[in-house]
Design a protein around this motif. Structure first.
Motif: not given
Length: 63
Positions: A41-59
């Motif tokens: 709670r209060g944290r979210v996995n970076r990779e999973f969030l980016f996947k759900k948002l449909g964005i690339k994480g390099e930025k």
């Protein structure tokens, strides 16, 4: 790079208010839990969030 994002990082990435960021985090964590992942709670996995948002994480990579 930390794999778990805090709310302030989600606010910056999504350009939303803190209460909306918490709702996004809750939704993503609920989906991860349904898939059998352990969530914090209060944290979210970076990779999973980016996947759900449909964005690339390099930025948004941390220095």
């Amino acid at each position: 790079m930390n794999e778990l994002l805090r709310v302030d990082e989600v606010v910056e990435i999504c350009k939303v208010k803190k209460c909306t960021a918490y709702k996004i985090m809750k939704t993503v964590n609920e989906e991860m839990a349904k898939e059998g992942y352990m969530t914090i709670r209060g944290r979210v996995n970076r990779e999973f969030l980016f996947k759900k948002l449909g964005i690339k994480g390099e930025k948004y990579a941390s220095n």
